[in-house]
Design an enzyme around this catalytic site. Structure first.
Site, short mmCIF file in Angstrom:
data_model
loop_
_atom_site.label_atom_id
_atom_site.label_comp_id
_atom_site.label_asym_id
_atom_site.label_seq_id
_atom_site.Cartn_x
_atom_site.Cartn_y
_atom_site.Cartn_z
N ASP A 33 65.97 -9.53 52.22
CA ASP A 33 65.16 -9.00 53.06
C ASP A 33 63.63 -9.33 52.88
OD1 ASP A 33 67.49 -8.07 54.53
OD2 ASP A 33 67.11 -6.27 53.91
N GLU A 207 68.48 -8.62 64.27
CA GLU A 207 67.85 -7.91 63.64
C GLU A 207 66.69 -8.89 62.91
OE1 GLU A 207 71.20 -6.35 60.94
OE2 GLU A 207 70.82 -8.54 59.47
N HIS A 272 66.98 -13.34 57.81
CA HIS A 272 66.10 -11.79 57.42
C HIS A 272 64.78 -12.11 56.98
CE1 HIS A 272 65.57 -7.22 57.63
NE2 HIS A 272 64.37 -7.59 57.19
#
Length: 337
Positions: A33, A207, A272
Site C-alpha cells: 500500500d 478497495e 493498491h
C-alpha cells in the site's frame, strides 16, 4: 598501463553516472500500500507496517532504500485503533500535516479510519497527535482513505461495507468539512460487478481508491479482486465533469482492468497504488505494490515498485505492463528528461 587505468576510471565514472540516473524495482524488499506526498523538494513516503505509522523522507523515491526513516505514531494498547494499522497516507492540508490510516482493536470488523495531526512544517519533526476517527453518519467498516481537492472542495474516498458483514467492499465518497471531519452522508461510487473484480471469490472487493487528475479531469483508480489472489488488479472510474462528484450517476466504470498481473515479467497481483510526479512536474508515475511469485497473497512479500506512465488521446492513463524486477529504468526526471 596508463591507457588501462584511464579506461577503468572511465568505466567507473560511467557506472556511477548510471547509478545516479537509473534505478530498478523493487524500491524496498517489502511494503504494501505505498503512498507518497511531495512538498518543498522532498517526497514523504509511507506504507503499511501493521503496528505503526512510519514515514520516509527523500529527494527521490529511487533512493527510498537509503532515505531518512521515522516512526511517527505507535498507538497505545487497548484502544479501538491499537492494531492492524493499514494503508497510511500523509497529506499537507490547510497549513498542517495529516496522516490517515485504518485500524481496529484486533478484530477486522472494527476497522475504521483515523487521522493524526502535526503543525510542524517538517513532518519528520514536531508532535503528531491523534485528531480522531474520520467517519460519516453510517460509521461502517472503512479502510484505504484517500483525500483530494476538486474545484475548491475537499473529499475523502475509501473502501467500506454497506452493512456489518464482510461480503462486499465498495468505493464510497464523502465531502469533508475540514481535514478531520466528514460533512454529510457517504455515497457509493463503485461495487464489484465485473468478473475480473470478483474472480470467483465469496468476498468481492473494490478497495484502495486513489484520485487522479489530468487536464482538469477527475478519475479514481482502485484495486479490485482480493489481494489474496493473483487476480488483484487496477480498475478506473471517470467523472463526467458535470455537476457534483457526489453524484454517483456522473461516474463511469471502465469495463476492463487497466493494470494487472504479468506472468512473463513475474509480477503478480499489482495493486493498491498511488501517484506522483517527477520533481520537475513533467512526468507522471504510478507507485504500487506487487508480488514476485504466484500465490503469495496479502503477506509481507509484497514490495513497492514504480514506473512512469503516459496518457491516451482521450485522456485515459496508459500504465502499460508492470515492469519486471531488475529492469533498469530512468529515474524520475529533474529536468524533464
Amino acid at each position: 598501463m596508463k591507457k588501462t587505468l584511464t579506461l577503468l576510471l572511465a568505466l567507473a565514472a560511467g557506472s556511477l553516472h548510471a547509478q545516479e540516473t537509473t534505478f530498478t524495482n523493487p524500491l524496498l524488499p517489502s511494503g504494501a500500500d505505498p503512498f507518497s506526498f511531495y512538498k518543498d523538494g522532498y517526497y514523504y513516503y509511507t506504507h503499511t507496517t501493521g503496528g505503526s505509522v512510519d514515514i520516509w523522507k527523500t529527494r527521490s523515491l529511487a533512493d527510498l532504500s537509503s532515505a531518512e526513516h521515522k516512526t511517527i505514531y505507535r498507538p497505545p494498547a487497548g484502544t479501538p485503533f491499537s492494531k492492524h494499522l493499514w494503508a497510511p497516507e500523509i497529506h499537507f492540508l490547510q497549513g498542517k500535516w495529516y496522516a490517515y490510516f485504518a485500524a481496529d482493536s484486533g478484530k477486522n470488523e472494527g476497522h475504521r479510519m483515523y487521522v493524526l495531526e502535526n503543525p510542524s512544517p517538517d513532518p519528520m519533526a514536531g508532535e503528531w497527535t491523534m485528531k480522531g476517527r474520520v467517519a460519516d453518519p453510517a460509521d461502517k467498516w472503512a479502510i484505504d482513505g484517500n483525500l483530494f481537492e476538486y474545484k475548491g472542495a475537499l473529499y475523502m474516498i475509501w473502501s467500506g461495507w454497506a452493512g456489518d458483514k464482510d461480503e462486499r467492499q465498495n468505493i464510497y465518497i464523502a465531502r469533508m468539512k475540514n481535514p478531520w471531519t466528514i460533512e454529510g452522508k457517504r455515497v457509493m461510487l463503485s461495487t464489484p460487478e465485473h468478473e475480473w473484480e470478483k474472480s470467483g471469490q465469496k468476498v468481492v472487493v473494490n478497495e484502495g481508491p486513489q484520485a487522479l487528475m489530468h487536464d482538469g479531469k477527475l478519475m479514481i483508480v482502485y484495486s479490485a479482486s482480493g489481494c489474496w489472489t493473483d487476480h488483484y488488479a487496477l480498475g478506473l472510474l471517470r467523472f463526467s465533469g458535470k455537476g457534483n462528484p457526489m453524484d454517483s450517476t456522473a461516474w463511469t466504470k471502465h469495463p476492463e482492468p487497466i493494470f494487472k498481473t504479468n506472468i512473463a515479467h513475474k509480477v503478480f497481483a499489482p495493486g493498491h497504488n498511488s501517484f506522483f510526479q517527477s520533481p520537475d512536474g513533467k512526468e507522471d508515475w504510478i507507485l504500487y505494490h506487487a508480488n514476485a511469485a504466484p500465490g503469495l497473497g496479502c503477506g509481507g512479500k509484497r514490495s513497492p515498485r514504480m514506473q512512469r506512465f503516459t496518457w491516451s488521446a482521450d485522456g485515459m492513463p496508459v500504465f502499460g505492463e508492470p515492469v519486471a524486477e531488475g529492469v533498469v529504468l530512468k529515474r524520475p526526471g529533474e529536468n524533464g528528461n
